[in-house]
Scaffold this motif. Sequence first.
Motif, PDB file in Angstrom:
ATOM      1  N   GLU A 155       0.873  -1.540  -0.010  1.00 37.95           N
ATOM      2  CA  GLU A 155      -0.151  -0.035   0.125  1.00 37.95           C
ATOM      3  C   GLU A 155       0.877   1.294   0.016  1.00 37.95           C
ATOM      4  N   LYS A 156       0.437   2.253  -0.731  1.00 42.06           N
ATOM      5  CA  LYS A 156       1.333   3.645  -0.878  1.00 42.06           C
ATOM      6  C   LYS A 156       0.049   4.561  -0.789  1.00 42.06           C
ATOM      7  N   ARG A 157       0.422   5.611  -0.209  1.00 39.85           N
ATOM      8  CA  ARG A 157      -0.438   6.848  -0.061  1.00 39.85           C
ATOM      9  C   ARG A 157       0.141   8.005  -0.506  1.00 39.85           C
ATOM     10  N   PHE A 158      -0.503   9.222  -0.970  1.00 35.99           N
ATOM     11  CA  PHE A 158      -0.072  10.498  -1.393  1.00 35.99           C
ATOM     12  C   PHE A 158       0.357  10.998   0.011  1.00 35.99           C
ATOM     13  N   SER A 159       1.469  11.662   0.402  1.00 32.17           N
ATOM     14  CA  SER A 159       1.810  12.390   1.523  1.00 32.17           C
ATOM     15  C   SER A 159       1.264  13.708   1.665  1.00 32.17           C
ATOM     16  N   GLY A 160       1.242  14.297   0.647  1.00 30.74           N
ATOM     17  CA  GLY A 160       0.969  15.737   0.574  1.00 30.74           C
ATOM     18  C   GLY A 160       0.858  16.087  -1.038  1.00 30.74           C
ATOM     19  N   GLY A 161       0.904  17.432  -1.163  1.00 31.85           N
ATOM     20  CA  GLY A 161       0.551  17.972  -2.597  1.00 31.85           C
ATOM     21  C   GLY A 161       1.943  19.283  -2.757  1.00 31.85           C
ATOM     22  N   LEU A 162       2.238  19.181  -4.298  1.00 30.81           N
ATOM     23  CA  LEU A 162       2.887  20.211  -4.575  1.00 30.81           C
ATOM     24  C   LEU A 162       2.253  20.767  -5.749  1.00 30.81           C
ATOM     25  N   LEU A 163       1.591  22.013  -5.644  1.00 34.46           N
ATOM     26  CA  LEU A 163       0.303  22.394  -6.470  1.00 34.46           C
ATOM     27  C   LEU A 163       0.514  23.679  -6.727  1.00 34.46           C
ATOM     28  N   GLY A 164       0.304  24.005  -7.930  1.00 33.70           N
ATOM     29  CA  GLY A 164      -0.266  25.580  -8.229  1.00 33.70           C
ATOM     30  C   GLY A 164      -1.591  26.094  -7.521  1.00 33.70           C
ATOM     31  N   HIS A 165      -2.513  25.030  -7.650  1.00 31.18           N
ATOM     32  CA  HIS A 165      -3.725  25.659  -6.944  1.00 31.18           C
ATOM     33  C   HIS A 165      -3.644  25.765  -5.632  1.00 31.18           C
ATOM     34  N   TRP A 166      -2.388  25.506  -5.012  1.00 33.40           N
ATOM     35  CA  TRP A 166      -2.264  25.677  -3.405  1.00 33.40           C
ATOM     36  C   TRP A 166      -1.428  27.006  -3.098  1.00 33.40           C
ATOM     37  N   ALA A 167      -1.113  27.772  -4.651  1.00 31.07           N
ATOM     38  CA  ALA A 167      -0.446  28.869  -4.523  1.00 31.07           C
ATOM     39  C   ALA A 167      -1.703  30.054  -3.978  1.00 31.07           C
ATOM     40  N   VAL A 168      -2.666  29.782  -3.972  1.00 28.95           N
ATOM     41  CA  VAL A 168      -3.917  30.773  -3.618  1.00 28.95           C
ATOM     42  C   VAL A 168      -4.481  30.011  -2.502  1.00 28.95           C
ATOM     43  N   TRP A 169      -5.171  30.807  -1.670  1.00 23.79           N
ATOM     44  CA  TRP A 169      -6.033  30.145  -0.387  1.00 23.79           C
ATOM     45  C   TRP A 169      -5.450  29.093   0.317  1.00 23.79           C
ATOM     46  N   THR A 170      -3.760  29.502   0.621  1.00 27.95           N
ATOM     47  CA  THR A 170      -2.952  28.378   1.012  1.00 27.95           C
ATOM     48  C   THR A 170      -3.317  28.069   2.586  1.00 27.95           C
ATOM     49  N   LYS A 171      -3.820  28.920   3.258  1.00 24.04           N
ATOM     50  CA  LYS A 171      -3.884  28.711   4.659  1.00 24.04           C
ATOM     51  C   LYS A 171      -5.134  27.632   4.780  1.00 24.04           C
ATOM     52  N   LYS A 172      -6.338  27.602   3.631  1.00 25.00           N
ATOM     53  CA  LYS A 172      -7.547  26.753   3.716  1.00 25.00           C
ATOM     54  C   LYS A 172      -6.833  25.172   3.138  1.00 25.00           C
ATOM     55  N   ALA A 173      -5.709  25.458   2.330  1.00 23.27           N
ATOM     56  CA  ALA A 173      -5.162  24.221   1.870  1.00 23.27           C
ATOM     57  C   ALA A 173      -4.316  23.355   3.018  1.00 23.27           C
ATOM     58  N   VAL A 174      -3.750  24.133   3.826  1.00 19.18           N
ATOM     59  CA  VAL A 174      -3.119  23.363   4.977  1.00 19.18           C
ATOM     60  C   VAL A 174      -4.214  22.902   6.083  1.00 19.18           C
ATOM     61  N   GLU A 175      -5.341  23.561   6.240  1.00 19.64           N
ATOM     62  CA  GLU A 175      -6.344  23.077   6.911  1.00 19.64           C
ATOM     63  C   GLU A 175      -6.997  21.740   6.405  1.00 19.64           C
ATOM     64  N   LEU A 176      -7.372  21.957   5.185  1.00 16.96           N
ATOM     65  CA  LEU A 176      -7.650  20.736   4.252  1.00 16.96           C
ATOM     66  C   LEU A 176      -6.778  19.563   4.588  1.00 16.96           C
ATOM     67  N   LEU A 177      -5.617  19.550   4.153  1.00 18.05           N
ATOM     68  CA  LEU A 177      -4.588  18.470   4.558  1.00 18.05           C
ATOM     69  C   LEU A 177      -4.571  17.850   6.020  1.00 18.05           C
ATOM     70  N   ARG A 178      -4.659  18.923   6.798  1.00 15.48           N
ATOM     71  CA  ARG A 178      -5.068  18.309   8.024  1.00 15.48           C
ATOM     72  C   ARG A 178      -6.160  17.471   8.381  1.00 15.48           C
ATOM     73  N   GLN A 179      -7.094  18.158   7.901  1.00 14.95           N
ATOM     74  CA  GLN A 179      -8.554  17.152   8.035  1.00 14.95           C
ATOM     75  C   GLN A 179      -8.415  15.935   7.265  1.00 14.95           C
ATOM     76  N   ILE A 180      -7.863  15.913   6.318  1.00 16.83           N
ATOM     77  CA  ILE A 180      -7.612  14.757   5.456  1.00 16.83           C
ATOM     78  C   ILE A 180      -6.824  13.646   6.102  1.00 16.83           C
ATOM     79  N   LYS A 181      -5.760  13.897   6.867  1.00 16.96           N
ATOM     80  CA  LYS A 181      -5.003  13.449   7.632  1.00 16.96           C
ATOM     81  C   LYS A 181      -5.943  12.561   8.981  1.00 16.96           C
ATOM     82  N   GLN A 182      -6.570  13.654   9.283  1.00 17.18           N
ATOM     83  CA  GLN A 182      -7.322  13.124  10.557  1.00 17.18           C
ATOM     84  C   GLN A 182      -8.389  12.142  10.188  1.00 17.18           C
TER      85      GLN A 182
END
Length: 374
Positions: free
Chosen positions: A248-275
């Motif tokens: 089994e393998k998972r994506f750890s995070g993201g390196l994204l142009g989309h995350w160049a905007v609204w970045t604080k929400k991206a950080v919150e989203l990744l935290r919620q996904i991990k939870q």
Amino acid sequence: MNNRMNIPVLNAAVRDLLHEGTVIPAHPLALDKDRKLDEDRQRRLTRYYIAAGAGGVAVGVHTTQFEIRKPGIDLLEVVLRLAAEEIKATTDHGRRTTHDDTAAHAFIKVAGIVGPTASAVKEAELAVNYGYHLGLVSLGGLKEYSETDLIKHVTTISEIIPVFGFYLQPAVGGRILSFDFWKQFVEIANVHAIKVAPFNRYQTLDVVRAVCSSDRRDEIALYTGNDDNIVADLLTPYRFSVNGRLIEKRFSGGLLGHWAVWTKKAVELLRQIKQCVGNNYAGIEDLLARGVEVTDMNEVIFDARNAFHGCIPGIHEILRRQGLLEGRWCLDPKEEVSPGQLEEIDRLYKMYLHHTDDEFVREFVDRNPPVAHS
């Protein structure tokens, strides 16, 4: 595959954060109305990503505009230097309070590396000079290279800087690469991560299956670059039978142009996904629904309906509205938003205000006003 002595080693703190999983925005380029570098806003953008909780930035990549390398523009070294300086100043005295590269809370510096081997080697050396931890090696524009040539190309770069692999979608200059290519790629000893961004499920599976099939599977972190499928990529366990054993393998995070905007929400989203994953997928339905919203937002920002023509101006427009950029200018005057794209951005704000971090940015901008330029 590497015979050269003194192969650069990825430091432990960066490696640990890379595998833990974090948000790595693809850093834009701040220009003034004359399409010249706005150094103050460029620096402030880097500080914004740090303040928003990102775990790294990627500089000199598509979002930074490949034209920075053109003779007469010559901004690659400048943007690498500015980001490195701001990261050092901010992380030394700010949120992460790190005083050296071995501190427990690393901040990952990724430098984009493009072009034929000779010029890519120079870019890798430049990145190392400014303390970048990894080189994001784009294979776009190398149509004359066979897959064997590409492996030699990446191997050569890996002898200078640890490599962040990159599967770029064909729609913006990438090429389709075989499963056999990725099987060879993951065996390069100094490859530590791969940004998977073909915007295609079949090609994404090629990369993940190749990683799972390798004895190096635990040494390579997967990062989604599929801006059209961010949440699903991060939620999905990828499982393959390898020699009779389920891997089994998972994506750890993201390196994204989309995350160049609204970045604080991206950080919150990744935290919620991990939870969610850690809590036996409690709340997954809401996250999947949110993933649809994020994809809708990305289609507009990236101008997917117009073959991504307005991608960079779309990112700039969000940052302009927030006050982080003065305008949405690009180095190429022909690079502008497409007809109807601004109206679609208006729609995003009406429908998905909860996905924006505009209030946070207002407070940040108030604390970090731009320097007035004559």
